[in-house]
Design a protein around this motif. Structure first.
Motif, PDB file in Angstrom:
ATOM      1  N   SER A 152     -13.846  44.996 -22.739  1.00 14.62           N
ATOM      2  CA  SER A 152     -13.270  44.841 -21.396  1.00 14.62           C
ATOM      3  C   SER A 152     -12.549  43.502 -21.251  1.00 14.62           C
ATOM      4  CB  SER A 152     -14.370  44.952 -20.334  1.00 14.62           C
ATOM      5  OG  SER A 152     -14.959  46.230 -20.349  1.00 14.62           O
ATOM      6  N   VAL A 153     -13.128  42.450 -21.843  1.00  8.21           N
ATOM      7  CA  VAL A 153     -12.515  41.124 -21.746  1.00  8.21           C
ATOM      8  C   VAL A 153     -11.117  41.132 -22.341  1.00  8.21           C
ATOM      9  CG1 VAL A 153     -12.645  38.744 -22.587  1.00  8.21           C
ATOM     10  CG2 VAL A 153     -14.700  39.877 -21.699  1.00  8.21           C
ATOM     11  N   PHE A 154     -10.966  41.690 -23.535  1.00  6.53           N
ATOM     12  CA  PHE A 154      -9.663  41.664 -24.182  1.00  6.53           C
ATOM     13  C   PHE A 154      -8.693  42.684 -23.588  1.00  6.53           C
ATOM     14  CE2 PHE A 154     -12.217  39.533 -27.499  1.00  6.53           C
ATOM     15  CZ  PHE A 154     -11.483  38.358 -27.570  1.00  6.53           C
ATOM     16  N   LYS A 155      -9.214  43.735 -22.981  1.00  4.78           N
ATOM     17  CA  LYS A 155      -8.339  44.654 -22.252  1.00  4.78           C
ATOM     18  C   LYS A 155      -7.737  43.949 -21.040  1.00  4.78           C
ATOM     19  CE  LYS A 155      -8.772  48.501 -24.628  1.00  4.78           C
ATOM     20  NZ  LYS A 155      -7.632  49.104 -25.367  1.00  4.78           N
ATOM     21  N   ILE A 156      -8.551  43.194 -20.321  1.00  7.08           N
ATOM     22  CA  ILE A 156      -8.062  42.435 -19.164  1.00  7.08           C
ATOM     23  C   ILE A 156      -7.014  41.407 -19.601  1.00  7.08           C
ATOM     24  CG2 ILE A 156      -8.749  40.755 -17.398  1.00  7.08           C
ATOM     25  CD1 ILE A 156     -11.443  42.224 -17.262  1.00  7.08           C
ATOM     26  N   MET A 157      -7.196  40.850 -20.800  1.00  7.55           N
ATOM     27  CA  MET A 157      -6.252  39.870 -21.323  1.00  7.55           C
ATOM     28  C   MET A 157      -5.020  40.516 -21.963  1.00  7.55           C
ATOM     29  SD  MET A 157      -9.070  37.234 -22.973  1.00  7.55           S
ATOM     30  CE  MET A 157      -7.847  36.074 -23.579  1.00  7.55           C
ATOM     31  N   LYS A 158      -4.913  41.859 -21.868  1.00  9.91           N
ATOM     32  CA  LYS A 158      -3.744  42.616 -22.318  1.00  9.91           C
ATOM     33  C   LYS A 158      -3.588  42.666 -23.839  1.00  9.91           C
ATOM     34  CE  LYS A 158      -2.619  43.169 -17.992  1.00  9.91           C
ATOM     35  NZ  LYS A 158      -2.834  44.470 -17.308  1.00  9.91           N
ATOM     36  N   TYR A 159      -4.692  42.526 -24.581  1.00  9.54           N
ATOM     37  CA  TYR A 159      -4.617  42.687 -26.024  1.00  9.54           C
ATOM     38  C   TYR A 159      -4.677  44.175 -26.368  1.00  9.54           C
ATOM     39  CZ  TYR A 159      -5.295  37.714 -27.043  1.00  9.54           C
ATOM     40  OH  TYR A 159      -5.141  36.358 -27.162  1.00  9.54           O
ATOM     41  N   GLU A 160      -3.735  44.639 -27.205  1.00 14.75           N
ATOM     42  CA  GLU A 160      -3.786  46.018 -27.658  1.00 14.75           C
ATOM     43  C   GLU A 160      -4.902  46.221 -28.691  1.00 14.75           C
ATOM     44  OE1 GLU A 160      -0.042  47.337 -29.067  1.00 14.75           O
ATOM     45  OE2 GLU A 160       1.001  46.992 -27.149  1.00 14.75           O
ATOM     46  N   LYS A 161      -5.177  45.164 -29.463  1.00 16.47           N
ATOM     47  CA  LYS A 161      -6.216  45.217 -30.476  1.00 16.47           C
ATOM     48  C   LYS A 161      -7.055  43.954 -30.375  1.00 16.47           C
ATOM     49  CE  LYS A 161      -6.854  45.782 -35.470  1.00 16.47           C
ATOM     50  NZ  LYS A 161      -6.173  45.913 -36.785  1.00 16.47           N
ATOM     51  N   ARG A 162      -8.356  44.092 -30.474  1.00 14.21           N
ATOM     52  CA  ARG A 162      -9.237  42.937 -30.352  1.00 14.21           C
ATOM     53  C   ARG A 162      -8.941  41.922 -31.458  1.00 14.21           C
ATOM     54  NH1 ARG A 162     -15.696  43.820 -29.840  1.00 14.21           N
ATOM     55  NH2 ARG A 162     -14.927  45.600 -28.636  1.00 14.21           N
TER      56      ARG A 162
END
Length: 233
Positions: free
Chosen positions: A128-138
């Motif tokens: 969820s953190v990296f989705k919020i930060m708009k990363y397509e891939k962790r």
């Protein structure tokens, strides 16, 4: 004194293995992490010392000092091994099953031990953190999760008890390839038991069971190192 020395030795040994695991993982880390967002199966082997936190005073108030002293006195800090299988759903959560076992004096006729089997649900917040930060891939090669579970547990040596357990876990796993990871974990198994068996091997015999109106209470804790295999992405 012997138990205290043994407990410290277990802690030192586990700490050394954990440090070694982190060093190996860091040295072998690759830029290509698992595809966490696609989910997958995780199979884990966990090892570390296990510690009991059972109140002899609370137990004595229900069954008497003599019985409480025998049961609580038998519970020992010892090696603990756990096997875990889980399915990770799109990197956000996982459902699985967890089996944990510990034992002491295993080569003695009065050997004791405990086992817990638990169905688990866990949350993996980094997705969820990296989705919020708009990363397509962790962009990292590690995963963090915390979860709860319900299941069955049993423990004893000369006397015993069993019943419902509630489990809490936290895990940190470092993937040094897409499919393998080393990690650390902490686990608490909370005992919701309401019977004490005077003879652990004859717990179904009439008159051999003492009720615990207030429950046994207490918990079993374990921390240590894990080895993980990931499949499915």
């Amino acid at each position: 004194m012997v138990r205290l020395f043994y407990s410290r030795a277990l802690l030192v040994s586990t700490f050394r293995w954990a440090v070694l695991g982190v060093v190996v993982a860091a040295a072998a880390a690759r830029a290509d992490p698992p595809k966490f967002s696609e989910g997958g199966f995780i199979f884990s082997v966990q090892y570390g010392p296990g510690f009991w936190n059972v109140s002899q005073a609370d137990l004595a108030a229900q069954v008497g000092e003599s019985y409480a002293s025998v049961f609580a006195g038998d519970l020992q800090t010892s090696h603990t091994l756990a096997l875990k299988a889980a399915y990770v759903i799109l990197g956000h959560a996982s459902v699985g099953v967890d089996f944990t076992a510990t034992g002491w004096d295993v080569f003695s006729s009065s050997r004791g031990g405990a086992g817990f089997i638990v169905g688990t649900v866990a949350w993996h917040p980094l997705e969820s953190v990296f989705k919020i930060m708009k990363y397509e891939k962790r962009p990292v090669v590690f995963d963090l999760s915390t979860g709860f579970g319900l299941g069955y547990g049993i423990a004893g040596e000369r006397m015993g008890s069993d019943g419902l357990v509630v489990e809490w876990t936290i895990n940190f796993d470092w993937f040094f390839t897409r499919w393998f990871a080393l990690g650390t974990y902490a686990k608490g198994v909370f005992l919701k038991w309401n019977s004490l068996y005077l003879d652990f091997d004859q717990r179904d015999v009439p008159g051999n069971t003492l009720p615990l109106p207030n429950g046994l209470g207490g918990a079993f804790w374990t921390v240590g190192l894990s080895v993980n295999f990931r499949a499915g992405d």
